[in-house]
Design an enzyme around this catalytic site. Sequence first.
Site, short mmCIF file in Angstrom:
data_model
loop_
_atom_site.label_atom_id
_atom_site.label_comp_id
_atom_site.label_asym_id
_atom_site.label_seq_id
_atom_site.Cartn_x
_atom_site.Cartn_y
_atom_site.Cartn_z
N GLU A 1 0.61 -1.45 0.34
CA GLU A 1 -0.14 0.04 0.17
C GLU A 1 1.40 1.17 -0.37
O GLU A 1 1.25 1.89 0.85
CB GLU A 1 -0.92 0.06 1.26
CG GLU A 1 -2.62 0.72 1.53
CD GLU A 1 -2.82 1.89 1.34
OE1 GLU A 1 -1.51 2.50 0.29
OE2 GLU A 1 -2.62 2.38 2.14
N GLU B 1 4.35 8.16 -4.31
CA GLU B 1 4.88 7.62 -2.69
C GLU B 1 6.37 7.02 -3.22
O GLU B 1 6.70 6.74 -2.01
CB GLU B 1 4.01 7.28 -1.72
CG GLU B 1 3.17 8.10 -1.46
CD GLU B 1 2.53 7.98 0.18
OE1 GLU B 1 2.22 6.81 0.49
OE2 GLU B 1 1.31 8.35 0.26
#
Length: 690
Positions: A151, A160
């Site tokens: 995730e 990210e």
Amino acid sequence: RLRGSVTMKTFCGRANPTTGALDWVEESEEYDYHQEIARSCYADMLHDKDRNEKYYEGIRAAVSRVKARGERVVVLDIGTGTGLLSMMAVTAGADYCYAIEVFKPMAQAATCIVERNGFSDKIKVINKHSTEVTVGPDGDMQERANILVTELFDTELIGEGALPSYEHAHMHLVQAGCEAVPHRATIYAQLVESDMLWKWSQLQPIELDGNKLLPPPAVVKCAGAPSVCDIQLSQVPPESFTPLGPICTMFSVDFSKPVSSAAQSYTAQFKAQTSGRAQVVLSWWDIDMDPDGNIVCTMAPSWSYSDPRTYPWRDHWMQSVYFLPAEEKVSEGEELNLIVSHDDYSLWYSLTQSEQNDVKVAKFRPCCTCQAHLVWTRPRFGELNDEQRTESYVNALRSILKPDSVCLSVSDGSLLPIFAHLLGSKKVFSLENSGMAKQVIEQLLHANSLKHGVQLLGIRPEQLSLADLEGNQISVLMGEPYFSTSLLPWHSLFFWYCRTAVAQLLHPNATILPRAATLYIVAVEFQDLWRIRAPCGTCEGFDVSPMDEMIQQSLDYRESWEAEPHPLWEYPCHALTKPQPVLTFDFTQCVPEQPVNSDGTVPFTGRGRCHGVALWMEYQLTEDITVSLGLTKPVSEEGACEWNPHRKQGVFFFRSTRETSGNGREDLAYNLTFEPHTGDIKMDFSITEP
């Protein structure tokens, strides 16, 4: 707050309303730890039932597939957070899990949660970045994994560092042909025309008494800010944009195979559905948790659902708005190419006509070359382009300016001094402490042949002298006020400190605009925003209460329990009390020496669950013209609220929520103190029974 670390010291950037600056304050490492936890969005993720259920279903299916091959199931969970996905994997039958978490406080929380749920023998929490993890007899992992669970996504999917992390994992940490949950991600995009959204990227011409204030050519030609604009697209009404093409599938990434983080471009071809101006690309993604695409978690906005009520709200993943480098006219039926490019951390879009085969795709992210997009944020562009707001300020200025007016403007990158000049003031000075903002305003003046209309002074208010003003006393001191360092509504009180600093230079009969500011409060029930601060307890049958306890401890640590800024136009709520003015700041007077306190009660008039209190400022420009940076319309009988979309409001969340009857049985008690020496407002709220 902004943060940076040097050895064991942490420097926190805090807005200082007394100076208008971002002060870097040295804090202990413990302070930063608590701030990170207190303001994290882990609660939001744990409350995201759709996400959690889809992950669980995908993990169960992946474990079953590996077991069906007769293999021992070894799971690598990158970015484990609370350890939730690892616990799901073990419960689904995995033999062992390696849970990677780089953020130390979260790794500690995951270890505690894993232990609390009885999985310590099958889950190893590794506090490292995944690219530092080693495999082998003496390594962090004994063997390579055959299921990769991650995730690592943000609103832009790859922001990210998902691509480099996957790339490394496939090279060093997982077996060839491994299963992956999610199995793939797909990016979608739609080309639209939207005056509302385009106003967040480009300064529009402004009409003023027969004059047209034009944006500088450099700003018009500029590709804009490189960063994505992530918003709750569900709150952008469909009538505010016109689709020029279909929702296009731009590209997919298969996470079960080696992934490349190298820059790439993909093209979607389509015919324009209607004629218009191509300005903006709306984008989102979905993830398939299984190879067949039967388990799908989508970020599509609510208005794309056949029944918007089934839309699963989440704030940790939203939708993206991208602005094209330049507005382009398209004709109905015209063949178009929408091109998405990405590097290892970001996406950008461009548009070409299909016959333009020789168009070179930008290998690097477009970036701002005019400086305006670095000085003005996207909400600030929207504010400067707000015609109704401009009209309020122009009307206020028109009512106070005279042919002999000597004006001083104090606001960052403001158009007020230009308005004052165009309205006939004798002299206009403007304090622009930021060199970049000064250059942007100079460009604007030059583009409109107003080079000598406003004198820009690159100094601070306390440095200003009569000589800087060419011997003139100030007859009109004005500000919006707007300051780029302001985070919370009352940080703009820096204007008051500026007014105090230049008090000796004011004419005895000087007019101050705005003449006063009032802080308002209203108790609210949020439709969804409450989730980001609500304890979770259990999640998909797992006890995650250690996470709740850790967040609570951090909220209790010193300043962590305070109002926080949120753009409430993105987060529907309804009012449970009438809006209440609680503190008024008189700009015609200097900042007082002593603290100013206000306490009292407001009866609850609405029935619901009170999650907290919204706070905002209203500025009294003149006796009869007021500008609200919070509620823009009176609250409806049902409690519906409409919020100013250009500024963030303050939100004070209650530690525990409470039902209110709305029949006068409960009051909102408040106690607020303005501290002149810090410019901050200390506050406390509670729900009481009269």
